[in-house]
Design an enzyme around this catalytic site. Structure first.
Site, PDB file in Angstrom:
ATOM      1  N   LYS A 141      13.383 -40.899   1.034  1.00  0.00           N
ATOM      2  CA  LYS A 141      14.373 -39.969   1.581  1.00  0.00           C
ATOM      3  C   LYS A 141      15.075 -40.652   2.733  1.00  0.00           C
ATOM      4  CE  LYS A 141      15.025 -35.479   3.705  1.00  0.00           C
ATOM      5  NZ  LYS A 141      14.445 -34.173   4.013  1.00  0.00           N
ATOM      6  N   LYS A 152      16.323 -39.493  -2.657  1.00  0.00           N
ATOM      7  CA  LYS A 152      17.271 -38.551  -2.071  1.00  0.00           C
ATOM      8  C   LYS A 152      18.066 -39.220  -0.969  1.00  0.00           C
ATOM      9  CE  LYS A 152      17.286 -34.381   0.599  1.00  0.00           C
ATOM     10  NZ  LYS A 152      16.526 -33.462   1.396  1.00  0.00           N
TER      11      LYS A 152
HETATM   12  C1  PBG Z   1      14.331 -31.112   5.044  1.00  0.00           C
HETATM   13  C2  PBG Z   1      15.340 -31.166   3.948  1.00  0.00           C
HETATM   14  C3  PBG Z   1      16.689 -31.512   4.051  1.00  0.00           C
HETATM   15  C4  PBG Z   1      17.231 -31.422   2.759  1.00  0.00           C
HETATM   16  C5  PBG Z   1      16.201 -31.002   1.923  1.00  0.00           C
HETATM   17  N1  PBG Z   1      15.040 -30.873   2.672  1.00  0.00           N
HETATM   18  C6  PBG Z   1      17.514 -31.813   5.219  1.00  0.00           C
HETATM   19  C7  PBG Z   1      17.245 -32.942   6.082  1.00  0.00           C
HETATM   20  O1  PBG Z   1      16.336 -33.739   5.882  1.00  0.00           O
HETATM   21  O2  PBG Z   1      17.978 -33.042   7.059  1.00  0.00           O
HETATM   22  C8  PBG Z   1      18.643 -31.715   2.399  1.00  0.00           C
HETATM   23  C9  PBG Z   1      19.121 -31.195   1.093  1.00  0.00           C
HETATM   24  C10 PBG Z   1      20.586 -31.254   0.919  1.00  0.00           C
HETATM   25  O3  PBG Z   1      21.352 -31.807   1.712  1.00  0.00           O
HETATM   26  O4  PBG Z   1      21.025 -30.679  -0.092  1.00  0.00           O
HETATM   27  N2  PBG Z   1      13.499 -29.998   4.944  1.00  0.00           N
END
Ligand code: PBG
Length: 348
Positions: A197, A251
């Site tokens: 991520k 991601k």
């Molecule tokens: C954190 C989380 C995020 C997203 C999913 N889980 C945000 C982040 O890490 O700032 C982002 C998903 C998206 O942008 O569609 N719980």
């Protein structure tokens, strides 16, 4: 002029020919729909930067799930928007926290006919907006956060989650959660690890969707991955697998197709990719301006993610794509004289 008779165009002459040699397909079963459930509202609320996506009430979330199920999209991931936030994010593990309530209601209503995935993090629940608890110096305390993730995992499993999906990028989070689940009698609950991520600019609209602002203009680069690194993603993925991840996630999706491909080549577990809020918002904005054919570009985007090697796609497009596969809306670039329209694979 002469050249070797390798005429690749022969197989592109008609849509029917193209269809039998297509290497990549999308079916509703490949898609996971993110659902935002907000505590304390009576009506679903639109999200300005995510056109077509709602913050749901408990009831409207169940209705949406019912419709998704009928379209063959049988997996959802829940994100909660709580009324109250605190420094530890206690709403994330409170048995009466919004996601736990939603899980219980969805389980009651749908039994095992839908896969209920719970995003496992505290950022929606913390007053400072970080994915963990802070130490004395204001940075995220990795190991103290692991204990909190363990509580959340057990609360989500007790409430009926089929899969927990830790997204906080703490080191050791998969092992900690595995141990907590096993210790509480949830040895059969799989972990979908947000393994690679990235600290991405494409999460902006999501933070509107869950009302999160990171305190003091902070960011998540201290725990999420640096977009410049690809080999490191393989380290993250191998670490999560060694700790017991059952599925892994990359991601965002499209800016990281190389990572999806490398993960596909180096592992044999199911790979999910998250087509994130900013990726969706860009498509919608260009479509609204009449600059691209929105539905065709949406389908092409998801095809590219599967082609790179993802098995599953988390996407705000889930419903629209499933509808187009079922002919509810004409989103597929339809051939003029198709004898045999594409038959989507339907789930019961
Ligand atoms: C954190 C989380 C995020 C997203 C999913 N889980 C945000 C982040 O890490 O700032 C982002 C998903 C998206 O942008 O569609 N719980």
């Amino acid at each position: 002029m002469s050249f070797p008779e390798r005429r690749l165009r022969r197989l592109r002459r008609t849509e029917a020919l193209r269809r039998i040699v297509a290497e990549t397909t999308i079916t509703p079963a490949d898609l996971i729909a993110p659902l935002f459930i907000r505590e304390g509202i009576d009506e679903p609320q639109p999200i300005h930067s995510l056109p077509g996506v709602m913050q749901h009430t408990l009831d409207s979330a169940l209705t949406e799930m019912d419709e998704l199920r009928q379209l063959g999209v049988t997996a959802v991931i829940f994100f909660g928007v709580p009324l109250e936030k605190d420094p530890e994010g206690s709403g994330a593990w409170d048995p009466n926290g919004i996601v736990q309530v939603a899980l219980r209601r969805a389980r009651e209503r749908f039994g095992d006919s839908m896969v209920l995935i719970a995003d496992l993090c505290v950022d929606e629940y913390t007053s400072h907006g970080h994915c963990g608890v802070l130490d004395g110096k204001g940075s995220v305390d990795n190991d103290a956060t692991l204990e909190i993730y363990q509580r959340i995992a057990v609360a989500q499993a007790e409430a009926g989650a089929d899969i927990v999906a830790p997204s906080g990028m703490m080191d050791g989070q998969v092992a900690a959660i595995r141990a907590a689940l096993d210790g509480a009698g949830f040895g059969d609950i799989p972990i979908l690890a947000y393994a690679a991520k990235y600290a991405s600019s494409f999460y902006g609209p999501f933070r509107d969707a869950v009302d999160v602002t990171i305190a003091d203009g902070g960011d998540r680069r201290g725990y999420q991955q640096d977009p410049r690194n690809g080999r490191e993603a393989m380290e993250e993925i191998q670490a999560d697998l060694a700790e017991g991840a059952d599925l892994i996630m990359v991601k965002p999706a499209i800016p990281y197709l190389d990572i999806i491909l490398r993960a596909r080549l180096e592992t044999n577990v199911p790979i999910a990719a998250y087509h994130v809020s900013g990726e969706y918002a860009m498509l919608k904005a260009a479509e609204a301006n009449g600059w691209i054919d929105g539905p065709a570009a949406a389908l092409e985007s998801l095809i590219s993610i599967k082609r790179a090697g993802a098995d599953l796609i988390l996407t705000y497009l889930a419903r629209a794509i499933a509808e187009s596969l079922h002919g509810v809306r004409p989103a597929l670039p339809a051939p003029p004289k198709a004898i045999d329209p594409p038959t989507p694979e339907l789930e019961p």
